[in-house]
Design a protein around this motif. Structure first.
Motif, PDB file in Angstrom:
ATOM      1  N   THR A  72      84.363  22.694  35.190  1.00 21.82           N
ATOM      2  CA  THR A  72      85.378  21.930  35.906  1.00 21.82           C
ATOM      3  C   THR A  72      85.854  22.791  37.077  1.00 21.82           C
ATOM      4  OG1 THR A  72      87.225  22.843  34.632  1.00 21.82           O
ATOM      5  CG2 THR A  72      86.169  20.825  33.761  1.00 21.82           C
ATOM      6  N   GLN A  73      86.580  22.174  37.997  1.00 22.30           N
ATOM      7  CA  GLN A  73      87.158  22.958  39.097  1.00 22.30           C
ATOM      8  C   GLN A  73      88.099  24.017  38.543  1.00 22.30           C
ATOM      9  OE1 GLN A  73      88.957  20.080  41.760  1.00 22.30           O
ATOM     10  NE2 GLN A  73      87.033  19.834  42.892  1.00 22.30           N
ATOM     11  N   GLU A  74      88.834  23.677  37.508  1.00 23.74           N
ATOM     12  CA  GLU A  74      89.775  24.623  36.904  1.00 23.74           C
ATOM     13  C   GLU A  74      89.051  25.822  36.301  1.00 23.74           C
ATOM     14  OE1 GLU A  74      89.757  21.296  36.317  1.00 23.74           O
ATOM     15  OE2 GLU A  74      91.604  20.742  37.372  1.00 23.74           O
ATOM     16  N   ALA A  82      87.674  27.999  39.153  1.00 32.22           N
ATOM     17  CA  ALA A  82      88.795  28.673  39.813  1.00 32.22           C
ATOM     18  C   ALA A  82      89.280  29.865  38.991  1.00 32.22           C
ATOM     19  CB  ALA A  82      89.938  27.684  40.036  1.00 32.22           C
ATOM     20  N   GLU A  83      89.405  29.669  37.699  1.00 36.86           N
ATOM     21  CA  GLU A  83      89.862  30.745  36.832  1.00 36.86           C
ATOM     22  C   GLU A  83      88.907  31.930  36.855  1.00 36.86           C
ATOM     23  OE1 GLU A  83      90.143  31.246  32.099  1.00 36.86           O
ATOM     24  OE2 GLU A  83      91.411  29.632  32.912  1.00 36.86           O
ATOM     25  N   PRO A 136      92.876  26.059  41.237  1.00 38.27           N
ATOM     26  CA  PRO A 136      92.064  24.837  41.230  1.00 38.27           C
ATOM     27  C   PRO A 136      92.193  24.060  42.542  1.00 38.27           C
ATOM     28  CG  PRO A 136      93.212  25.068  39.142  1.00 38.27           C
ATOM     29  CD  PRO A 136      93.752  26.131  40.070  1.00 38.27           C
ATOM     30  N   ALA A 137      93.355  24.121  43.163  1.00 38.47           N
ATOM     31  CA  ALA A 137      93.545  23.441  44.456  1.00 38.47           C
ATOM     32  C   ALA A 137      92.626  24.040  45.516  1.00 38.47           C
ATOM     33  CB  ALA A 137      95.002  23.533  44.897  1.00 38.47           C
ATOM     34  N   PHE A 195      80.089  34.835  47.176  1.00 33.99           N
ATOM     35  CA  PHE A 195      79.312  35.653  46.241  1.00 33.99           C
ATOM     36  C   PHE A 195      79.856  35.529  44.817  1.00 33.99           C
ATOM     37  CE2 PHE A 195      78.130  38.740  49.900  1.00 33.99           C
ATOM     38  CZ  PHE A 195      77.114  37.902  50.304  1.00 33.99           C
ATOM     39  N   ASP A 196      81.191  35.490  44.679  1.00 33.05           N
ATOM     40  CA  ASP A 196      81.800  35.311  43.354  1.00 33.05           C
ATOM     41  C   ASP A 196      81.391  33.965  42.753  1.00 33.05           C
ATOM     42  OD1 ASP A 196      83.092  37.767  43.497  1.00 33.05           O
ATOM     43  OD2 ASP A 196      85.033  36.899  44.066  1.00 33.05           O
TER      44      ASP A 196
END
Length: 78
Positions: free
Chosen positions: A26-28, A31-32, A38-39, A59-60
């Protein structure tokens, strides 16, 4: 960010979204794992929002999604 490259930024965002979904994140979750909100991921992936991505962040993302970074930079002709 130069608006001259708007189409390239849009394509990068769409490719990030594609590989993220392909890997089942998921985007969340993405992001984590890259220490972003997430935004932020939502803005990067949104085709109607121009959001620059640093190489470090790209790269991440590539590392987390197990995708060679160059895959995000192969652009289709508009």
């Amino acid at each position: 960010m130069k608006t001259t490259y708007a189409e390239q930024y849009r394509q990068i965002g769409l490719k990030i979204a594609y590989y993220r979904r392909l890997r089942g994140f998921t985007q969340e979750q993405l992001a984590e794992r890259i220490d972003r909100s997430p935004a932020y991921i939502g803005h990067v992936e949104a085709p109607n929002i121009l959001k620059a991505v640093s190489l470090d962040t790209l790269f991440d993302i590539a590392t987390v999604l197990e995708v060679p970074p160059y895959k995000f930079l192969l652009f289709e002709e508009p």
